[in-house]
Design a protein around this motif. Sequence first.
Motif, PDB file in Angstrom:
ATOM      1  N   ILE A 123       8.180  -1.328   8.248  1.00 32.22           N
ATOM      2  CA  ILE A 123       7.048  -0.984   8.358  1.00 32.22           C
ATOM      3  C   ILE A 123       7.028   0.258   9.268  1.00 32.22           C
ATOM      4  O   ILE A 123       6.122   0.997   9.073  1.00 32.22           O
ATOM      5  N   ALA A 124       7.781   0.134  10.599  1.00 32.79           N
ATOM      6  CA  ALA A 124       8.042   1.243  11.246  1.00 32.79           C
ATOM      7  C   ALA A 124       8.363   2.553  10.468  1.00 32.79           C
ATOM      8  O   ALA A 124       7.908   3.612  10.510  1.00 32.79           O
ATOM      9  N   LYS A 125       9.150   2.428   9.292  1.00 37.84           N
ATOM     10  CA  LYS A 125       9.926   3.492   8.566  1.00 37.84           C
ATOM     11  C   LYS A 125       8.631   3.972   7.898  1.00 37.84           C
ATOM     12  O   LYS A 125       8.517   5.413   7.547  1.00 37.84           O
TER      13      LYS A 125
ATOM     14  N   GLN B 277       1.873   0.778  16.471  1.00 39.79           N
ATOM     15  CA  GLN B 277       2.533  -0.530  15.658  1.00 39.79           C
ATOM     16  C   GLN B 277       4.022  -0.076  15.428  1.00 39.79           C
ATOM     17  O   GLN B 277       4.861  -0.794  15.653  1.00 39.79           O
ATOM     18  N   ILE B 278       4.519   1.142  15.497  1.00 36.41           N
ATOM     19  CA  ILE B 278       5.732   1.693  15.325  1.00 36.41           C
ATOM     20  C   ILE B 278       6.532   1.208  16.624  1.00 36.41           C
ATOM     21  O   ILE B 278       7.417   0.632  16.565  1.00 36.41           O
TER      22      ILE B 278
ATOM     23  N   LEU C 228      18.972  -1.885   7.680  1.00 37.61           N
ATOM     24  CA  LEU C 228      18.119  -1.946   9.042  1.00 37.61           C
ATOM     25  C   LEU C 228      16.934  -2.007   8.641  1.00 37.61           C
ATOM     26  O   LEU C 228      15.870  -2.838   8.875  1.00 37.61           O
ATOM     27  N   PHE C 229      16.373  -0.766   7.578  1.00 38.56           N
ATOM     28  CA  PHE C 229      15.074  -0.310   7.221  1.00 38.56           C
ATOM     29  C   PHE C 229      14.840  -0.917   6.004  1.00 38.56           C
ATOM     30  O   PHE C 229      13.747  -0.552   5.182  1.00 38.56           O
TER      31      PHE C 229
ATOM     32  N   ARG D  11       0.679  -1.164  -0.050  1.00 37.71           N
ATOM     33  CA  ARG D  11       0.128   0.053  -0.028  1.00 37.71           C
ATOM     34  C   ARG D  11       0.837   1.139   0.018  1.00 37.71           C
ATOM     35  O   ARG D  11       0.529   2.107  -0.626  1.00 37.71           O
ATOM     36  N   GLY D  12       1.794   1.408   0.818  1.00 37.23           N
ATOM     37  CA  GLY D  12       2.743   2.471   0.870  1.00 37.23           C
ATOM     38  C   GLY D  12       3.519   2.631  -0.428  1.00 37.23           C
ATOM     39  O   GLY D  12       3.513   3.748  -0.964  1.00 37.23           O
TER      40      GLY D  12
END
Length: 252
Positions: free
Chosen positions: A202-204, A131-132, A180-181, A74-75
């Motif tokens: 996802i956090a990013k 969630q983050i 990492l991301f 989606r992002g």
Amino acid sequence: MLRQALQDETKKRQAHLKALVHEIRTPLTPLLAASDALVNVSEKGTELYNLASSIREGAETLNSRIHDLIELERGKIGMLKLKMAGYSIEDIMEELQLRYMPIFLKQHKSLVFCDETANSEIYCDKERLLQILTNLIDNALKYTKPEDSVSVATRLDNESLRFTVSDSGAGVPACLIPDLFTEYGKLSGGHNLSGLGLGLPIAKLYVEAHGGNIIYSPREPKGSEFSFTIPVKTVSRNERDNIRIANEYFNS
């Protein structure tokens, strides 16, 4: 012509994603419901209860992985929508504390919360903000040992609210920091941990969707620190009421 071609391709990917979500989630929904029902009617300690619990745990894990993959897609194609509203930071921190304190106590680890925002409010998508923070705290749990500590802190930083999750664990090897991301970046790191390595991407994604940024910093003498910002937005009382009414309408 190029713009039109890009728009057409985006629409195709959106339609494909919607169809994929339906095809995957439809058979999973009854599996989740049935396994949950079996657990509730089974006597604890019996073979049936253990089997039903295993099925439910597997179904919930699969559902979580599917959710992460769908959110990333989606992002990529601009379909990620945020449900923005005003929330108390103190309430968010208390919710995390209630969720994680029993887990940390069971694992003999220390969890400390420090809110330096003076009862401030944050304008955000609460579910995705949680969630983050959940992804970062879960990472800290994985990479720390008994007697290690984890802290979650918030403070005002110019025009943003800064959240920091730090731990006294082993830290991240320097060779892995650049990835990492990155999606599936953990798979190349040789760690025998479950998951697809999507927690940090996802956090990013969620942080950047809010207009903020997230960084990693090693701690001395050991440990990790993840810090992210969410821009401060002042919401008038009328705006807040309109947001609340809209949310109540769409959630009813």
